[in-house]
Scaffold this motif. Structure first.
Motif, short mmCIF file in Angstrom:
data_model
loop_
_atom_site.label_atom_id
_atom_site.label_comp_id
_atom_site.label_asym_id
_atom_site.label_seq_id
_atom_site.Cartn_x
_atom_site.Cartn_y
_atom_site.Cartn_z
N GLY A 74 33.01 -11.63 14.12
CA GLY A 74 34.13 -11.88 13.21
C GLY A 74 34.15 -13.33 12.78
O GLY A 74 33.66 -14.22 13.48
N TYR A 75 34.69 -13.56 11.62
CA TYR A 75 34.84 -14.90 11.07
C TYR A 75 36.28 -15.06 10.62
O TYR A 75 36.87 -14.13 10.09
CB TYR A 75 33.91 -15.10 9.86
CG TYR A 75 32.46 -14.87 10.17
CD1 TYR A 75 31.68 -15.90 10.69
CD2 TYR A 75 31.88 -13.64 9.96
CE1 TYR A 75 30.35 -15.68 10.99
CE2 TYR A 75 30.54 -13.42 10.26
CZ TYR A 75 29.79 -14.44 10.78
OH TYR A 75 28.48 -14.24 11.07
N SER A 76 36.83 -16.21 10.82
CA SER A 76 38.17 -16.48 10.34
C SER A 76 38.28 -17.94 9.94
O SER A 76 37.58 -18.80 10.50
CB SER A 76 39.22 -16.11 11.38
OG SER A 76 38.99 -16.82 12.57
N SER A 77 39.14 -18.20 8.97
CA SER A 77 39.33 -19.57 8.52
C SER A 77 40.67 -19.69 7.80
O SER A 77 41.27 -18.69 7.41
CB SER A 77 38.20 -19.99 7.58
OG SER A 77 38.24 -19.21 6.40
N PHE A 78 41.12 -20.92 7.66
CA PHE A 78 42.27 -21.22 6.82
C PHE A 78 42.15 -22.65 6.36
O PHE A 78 41.37 -23.44 6.92
CB PHE A 78 43.60 -20.99 7.54
CG PHE A 78 43.92 -22.03 8.58
CD1 PHE A 78 44.48 -23.25 8.24
CD2 PHE A 78 43.66 -21.79 9.92
CE1 PHE A 78 44.77 -24.20 9.19
CE2 PHE A 78 43.95 -22.73 10.89
CZ PHE A 78 44.50 -23.95 10.52
N LYS A 79 42.89 -22.98 5.33
CA LYS A 79 42.98 -24.36 4.85
C LYS A 79 44.37 -24.57 4.28
O LYS A 79 44.83 -23.78 3.46
CB LYS A 79 41.94 -24.65 3.79
CG LYS A 79 41.95 -26.08 3.30
CD LYS A 79 40.81 -26.34 2.33
CE LYS A 79 40.76 -27.81 1.95
NZ LYS A 79 39.62 -28.07 1.06
N ARG A 80 45.05 -25.59 4.78
CA ARG A 80 46.36 -25.99 4.25
C ARG A 80 46.22 -27.41 3.72
O ARG A 80 45.63 -28.26 4.38
CB ARG A 80 47.45 -25.97 5.34
CG ARG A 80 47.76 -24.65 5.98
CD ARG A 80 48.63 -23.69 5.19
NE ARG A 80 49.79 -24.22 4.53
CZ ARG A 80 51.05 -23.98 4.89
NH1 ARG A 80 51.30 -23.24 5.94
NH2 ARG A 80 52.05 -24.47 4.21
N SER A 81 46.77 -27.67 2.54
CA SER A 81 46.68 -28.99 1.93
C SER A 81 48.07 -29.49 1.56
O SER A 81 48.93 -28.69 1.16
CB SER A 81 45.81 -28.94 0.67
OG SER A 81 44.49 -28.59 1.00
N PHE A 82 48.26 -30.80 1.70
CA PHE A 82 49.55 -31.43 1.45
C PHE A 82 49.33 -32.73 0.68
O PHE A 82 48.45 -33.51 1.02
CB PHE A 82 50.26 -31.77 2.77
CG PHE A 82 50.36 -30.60 3.70
CD1 PHE A 82 51.42 -29.73 3.62
CD2 PHE A 82 49.38 -30.37 4.66
CE1 PHE A 82 51.51 -28.65 4.48
CE2 PHE A 82 49.45 -29.30 5.52
CZ PHE A 82 50.53 -28.43 5.42
#
Length: 158
Positions: free
Chosen positions: A109-117
Motif C-alpha cells: 500500500g501507498y499513502s501520502s498527503f500534502k498540506r500547504s499554508f
C-alpha cells in the motif's frame, strides 16, 4: 397547447403538461446529480491516510501549527518552505508478505498527503522548527521582533 415551462426554486425544469405519475428524464437526472454521494466517493482514495486535521494557534511570540498524524515516524515527514508557502507532506509505502505451505499472500500500500499554508509576513523564516511527539506534529513559526505584540502602554500627557 402551451409551451410554457415553470421553473421551481430548485432550478430543475418541469413540463407543465407532463403526467406527474411518470418521472421525466430531467427529473431522473436531477435525482441522480442532486443527491449526496456516498462517503466512499467523497473520501480520499489513498490507503489509510486521510487529510490530517490542523490547529493553528497564535501567541505573542509565534504561530504554532499542530497537525494530528498518528502512526507515522519523524522521518516520514517533509517540510518545505518556498517563498512564503509552507508545505508539510508525507509519503509512506508498506509491503507485507506472508508465506505458508500452500500459498503466498503479498499486500502492499501507498499513502501520502500534502498540506500547504501561506505564511504571514511577520514570520521569521530562519527560525522555523518542528517536532513530532505522540502523533502530533508541531511546527513553530516564530515572529520577527517587529511583528511581536507589544504590551499595552499608557502614554502620559504633558
Amino acid at each position: 397547447m402551451s409551451n410554457l415551462v415553470s421553473v421551481p426554486k430548485n432550478g430543475s425544469l418541469a413540463n407543465t403538461n407532463s403526467n406527474e405519475n411518470f418521472p421525466t428524464l430531467s427529473n431522473l437526472l436531477d435525482d441522480i446529480f442532486n443527491r449526496e454521494l456516498p462517503s466512499v466517493f467523497t473520501s480520499n482514495f489513498n490507503t489509510g491516510i486521510t487529510l490530517p486535521k490542523v490547529n493553528i494557534k497564535e501567541n505573542a511570540d509565534a504561530f504554532i501549527v499542530e497537525m494530528a498524524v498518528p502512526g507515522l515516524k519523524k522521518s516520514d515527514f517533509q517540510i518545505d518552505l518556498d517563498n512564503q508557502m509552507l508545505s508539510i507532506s508525507t509519503k509512506t509505502e508498506e509491503e507485507k508478505e506472508q508465506k505458508e505451505e500452500n500459498y503466498t499472500r503479498r499486500e502492499f500500500g501507498y499513502s501520502s498527503f500534502k498540506r500547504s499554508f501561506t505564511l504571514p509576513e511577520g514570520v521569521d523564516v530562519e527560525k522555523i522548527n518542528a517536532k513530532y511527539n505522540d502523533g502530533i506534529l508541531d511546527v513553530f513559526l516564530p515572529k520577527k521582533e517587529e511583528a511581536k505584540q507589544k504590551p499595552p502602554k499608557t502614554i502620559k500627557i504633558s
